[in-house]
Write an enzyme that holds these catalytic residues in place. Sequence first.
Site, PDB file in Angstrom:
ATOM      1  N   GLN A   1      -0.927   7.130  -6.190  1.00  0.00           N
ATOM      2  CA  GLN A   1      -2.031   8.022  -5.780  1.00  0.00           C
ATOM      3  C   GLN A   1      -2.153   9.172  -6.787  1.00  0.00           C
ATOM      4  O   GLN A   1      -1.182   9.921  -6.994  1.00  0.00           O
ATOM      5  CB  GLN A   1      -1.730   8.592  -4.389  1.00  0.00           C
ATOM      6  CG  GLN A   1      -1.614   7.521  -3.305  1.00  0.00           C
ATOM      7  CD  GLN A   1      -0.719   7.957  -2.149  1.00  0.00           C
ATOM      8  OE1 GLN A   1       0.289   8.628  -2.358  1.00  0.00           O
ATOM      9  NE2 GLN A   1      -1.060   7.555  -0.943  1.00  0.00           N
TER      10      GLN A   1
ATOM     11  N   ASP B   1       0.842  -1.201   0.000  1.00  0.00           N
ATOM     12  CA  ASP B   1       0.000   0.000   0.000  1.00  0.00           C
ATOM     13  C   ASP B   1       0.874   1.247   0.000  1.00  0.00           C
ATOM     14  O   ASP B   1       2.026   1.210   0.441  1.00  0.00           O
ATOM     15  CB  ASP B   1      -0.855   0.056   1.278  1.00  0.00           C
ATOM     16  CG  ASP B   1      -2.003  -0.956   1.269  1.00  0.00           C
ATOM     17  OD1 ASP B   1      -2.294  -1.538   0.221  1.00  0.00           O
ATOM     18  OD2 ASP B   1      -2.612  -1.126   2.351  1.00  0.00           O
TER      19      ASP B   1
ATOM     20  N   ARG C   1      -1.596  -0.573  -8.384  1.00  0.00           N
ATOM     21  CA  ARG C   1      -2.987  -0.224  -8.024  1.00  0.00           C
ATOM     22  C   ARG C   1      -3.085   1.295  -8.082  1.00  0.00           C
ATOM     23  O   ARG C   1      -2.280   1.989  -7.465  1.00  0.00           O
ATOM     24  CB  ARG C   1      -3.310  -0.698  -6.612  1.00  0.00           C
ATOM     25  CG  ARG C   1      -4.682  -0.187  -6.137  1.00  0.00           C
ATOM     26  CD  ARG C   1      -4.832  -0.221  -4.617  1.00  0.00           C
ATOM     27  NE  ARG C   1      -4.781  -1.544  -4.080  1.00  0.00           N
ATOM     28  CZ  ARG C   1      -4.312  -1.821  -2.856  1.00  0.00           C
ATOM     29  NH1 ARG C   1      -3.855  -0.855  -2.081  1.00  0.00           N
ATOM     30  NH2 ARG C   1      -4.280  -3.048  -2.428  1.00  0.00           N
TER      31      ARG C   1
HETATM   32  C1  LIG Z   1      -8.843  -1.251  -3.074  1.00  0.00           C
HETATM   33  C2  LIG Z   1      -8.395   0.085  -2.581  1.00  0.00           C
HETATM   34  C3  LIG Z   1      -7.132   0.219  -2.048  1.00  0.00           C
HETATM   35  C4  LIG Z   1      -6.682   1.472  -1.611  1.00  0.00           C
HETATM   36  N1  LIG Z   1      -5.367   1.626  -1.211  1.00  0.00           N
HETATM   37  C5  LIG Z   1      -4.922   2.858  -0.902  1.00  0.00           C
HETATM   38  C6  LIG Z   1      -3.537   3.083  -0.638  1.00  0.00           C
HETATM   39  O1  LIG Z   1      -2.704   2.163  -0.664  1.00  0.00           O
HETATM   40  N2  LIG Z   1      -3.137   4.347  -0.342  1.00  0.00           N
HETATM   41  C7  LIG Z   1      -4.025   5.392  -0.314  1.00  0.00           C
HETATM   42  O2  LIG Z   1      -3.605   6.526  -0.068  1.00  0.00           O
HETATM   43  N3  LIG Z   1      -5.344   5.201  -0.553  1.00  0.00           N
HETATM   44  C8  LIG Z   1      -5.807   3.969  -0.844  1.00  0.00           C
HETATM   45  N4  LIG Z   1      -7.132   3.789  -1.125  1.00  0.00           N
HETATM   46  C9  LIG Z   1      -8.123   4.871  -0.818  1.00  0.00           C
HETATM   47  C10 LIG Z   1      -8.250   5.846  -1.966  1.00  0.00           C
HETATM   48  O3  LIG Z   1      -7.072   6.594  -2.109  1.00  0.00           O
HETATM   49  C11 LIG Z   1      -9.429   6.807  -1.737  1.00  0.00           C
HETATM   50  O4  LIG Z   1      -9.218   7.549  -0.573  1.00  0.00           O
HETATM   51  C12 LIG Z   1     -10.780   6.125  -1.645  1.00  0.00           C
HETATM   52  O5  LIG Z   1     -10.872   5.036  -2.491  1.00  0.00           O
HETATM   53  C13 LIG Z   1     -11.912   7.117  -2.022  1.00  0.00           C
HETATM   54  O6  LIG Z   1     -11.750   7.539  -3.343  1.00  0.00           O
HETATM   55  P1  LIG Z   1     -12.711   7.122  -4.567  1.00  0.00           P
HETATM   56  O7  LIG Z   1     -11.854   6.768  -5.713  1.00  0.00           O
HETATM   57  O8  LIG Z   1     -13.645   6.070  -4.128  1.00  0.00           O
HETATM   58  O9  LIG Z   1     -13.429   8.469  -4.978  1.00  0.00           O
HETATM   59  P2  LIG Z   1     -14.252   9.548  -4.170  1.00  0.00           P
HETATM   60  O10 LIG Z   1     -14.463  10.663  -5.139  1.00  0.00           O
HETATM   61  O11 LIG Z   1     -13.608   9.853  -2.865  1.00  0.00           O
HETATM   62  O12 LIG Z   1     -15.626   8.816  -3.870  1.00  0.00           O
HETATM   63  C14 LIG Z   1     -16.516   8.441  -4.903  1.00  0.00           C
HETATM   64  C15 LIG Z   1     -17.770   7.847  -4.255  1.00  0.00           C
HETATM   65  O13 LIG Z   1     -17.420   6.624  -3.595  1.00  0.00           O
HETATM   66  C16 LIG Z   1     -18.128   6.507  -2.360  1.00  0.00           C
HETATM   67  N5  LIG Z   1     -17.164   6.512  -1.261  1.00  0.00           N
HETATM   68  C17 LIG Z   1     -15.842   6.780  -1.309  1.00  0.00           C
HETATM   69  N6  LIG Z   1     -15.270   6.637  -0.115  1.00  0.00           N
HETATM   70  C18 LIG Z   1     -16.260   6.290   0.738  1.00  0.00           C
HETATM   71  C19 LIG Z   1     -16.305   5.996   2.128  1.00  0.00           C
HETATM   72  N7  LIG Z   1     -15.211   6.038   2.889  1.00  0.00           N
HETATM   73  N8  LIG Z   1     -17.502   5.662   2.665  1.00  0.00           N
HETATM   74  C20 LIG Z   1     -18.632   5.592   1.909  1.00  0.00           C
HETATM   75  N9  LIG Z   1     -18.634   5.853   0.583  1.00  0.00           N
HETATM   76  C21 LIG Z   1     -17.475   6.200   0.003  1.00  0.00           C
HETATM   77  C22 LIG Z   1     -19.072   7.686  -2.305  1.00  0.00           C
HETATM   78  O14 LIG Z   1     -20.283   7.278  -2.888  1.00  0.00           O
HETATM   79  C23 LIG Z   1     -18.368   8.726  -3.165  1.00  0.00           C
HETATM   80  O15 LIG Z   1     -19.253   9.665  -3.698  1.00  0.00           O
HETATM   81  C24 LIG Z   1      -7.579   2.570  -1.629  1.00  0.00           C
HETATM   82  C25 LIG Z   1      -8.853   2.430  -2.168  1.00  0.00           C
HETATM   83  C26 LIG Z   1      -9.271   1.219  -2.662  1.00  0.00           C
HETATM   84  C27 LIG Z   1     -10.627   1.114  -3.273  1.00  0.00           C
END
Ligand SMILES: Cc1cc2nc3c(=O)[nH]c(=O)nc-3n(C[C@H](O)[C@H](O)[C@H](O)COP(=O)(O)OP(=O)(O)OC[C@H]3O[C@@H](n4cnc5c(N)ncnc54)[C@H](O)[C@@H]3O)c2cc1C
Length: 303
Positions: free
Chosen positions: A159, A130, A180
């Site tokens: 990211q 990660d 990823r």
């Molecule tokens: C499999 C996976 C691994 C990840 N690994 C890392 C990593 O190693 N390092 C890192 O910095 N980040 C990691 N992340 C987190 C990522 O960076 C984002 O913070 C997170 O995925 C929210 O971004 P989004 O792309 O869903 O878009 P956003 O624009 O934030 O959200 C889009 C929609 O998704 C839904 N949503 C998003 N988050 C939430 C929540 N917490 N609760 C409820 N609904 C939500 C809502 O409906 C929102 O409108 C990971 C995410 C995933 C899916």
Amino acid sequence: MLRATLLHLSESKRLSGWVTTAGAMRRMARRFVAGESLDDAIAAARSCNEAGMAVSMDYLGENAATTADAQRARDAYLEVFDRIAGEKLSANVSCKLTQLGLDLSFEFCERLVESIAERAAGYENFLRVDMEGSAYTQRTIELVKRVRMSTPAIGTVIQSYLFRSEYDVPDLLAYGCRIRLCKGAYKEPPEIAFPSKANVDRNYIKLMQTLLASGIHHGIATHDPRMIAATIRFAAELHIAKDQFEFQMLYGIRTDLQRQLIRDGYRLRIYIPFGKDWFPYFMRRLAERPANLAFFARNLFRS
Ligand SMILES: Cc1cc2nc3c(=O)[nH]c(=O)nc-3n(C[C@H](O)[C@H](O)[C@H](O)COP(=O)(O)OP(=O)(O)OC[C@H]3O[C@@H](n4cnc5c(N)ncnc54)[C@H](O)[C@@H]3O)c2cc1C
């Protein structure tokens, strides 16, 4: 403002100690965390597999304070790979370098990661490192590239909120690294990261296109329907088959979208966190969607 406060609180050891022992909070964390034991995570993984989804299992923990703590985390990861193989799950593993001693010594951490990646390779499985806050980005990329030279069983995360990601992607691709792609979950200053969501999203799409065109199997990690639609469109334009990449989502988030992607024939992997050290992870999930806070507050007062 609220996001920044939640991310700041996510680093508080004192708050963590209080919250993780409160029964009501532990129950609420179960929305995002499979449970505190490996058995809980295995059960969650099995039910995802039965629904047609692969998983990535993450033993929660960050910023190990001693080498003994880091070694215990390494042992826990070795056991996770053994159990995945024993239970014949469609699962790989995600880990964090600070849990494996990166704050203590780069070389020490590298040795632990190498031993986990070797175990993964022995099972023809895969270890995803990660990406944490920007203080660790350079060291994470360096360490992953070094281990990648001896085994293909390791990859990492990029990211889209970081300016540097447009250079890190080709650098990692030159090593054949599986990546990823996510937006980024930490609090970063405007000198190094896009402050506006529109720019983070624009960069996400640009990086997604580079990844998909590379011919390597990558993970497109997002719950954002617009990012998912852009990925599907781009893959169709380039005649990239549905099994040449995968979507990834977090346990407990947008299960409706998860089911839709499976129905449409896409590959999907669910990130399943487990363990007792769930506080920082839980707080980052609250910070991503402050509406979650109201939901949890209501439940807290009801319980
Ligand atoms: C499999 C996976 C691994 C990840 N690994 C890392 C990593 O190693 N390092 C890192 O910095 N980040 C990691 N992340 C987190 C990522 O960076 C984002 O913070 C997170 O995925 C929210 O971004 P989004 O792309 O869903 O878009 P956003 O624009 O934030 O959200 C889009 C929609 O998704 C839904 N949503 C998003 N988050 C939430 C929540 N917490 N609760 C409820 N609904 C939500 C809502 O409906 C929102 O409108 C990971 C995410 C995933 C899916």
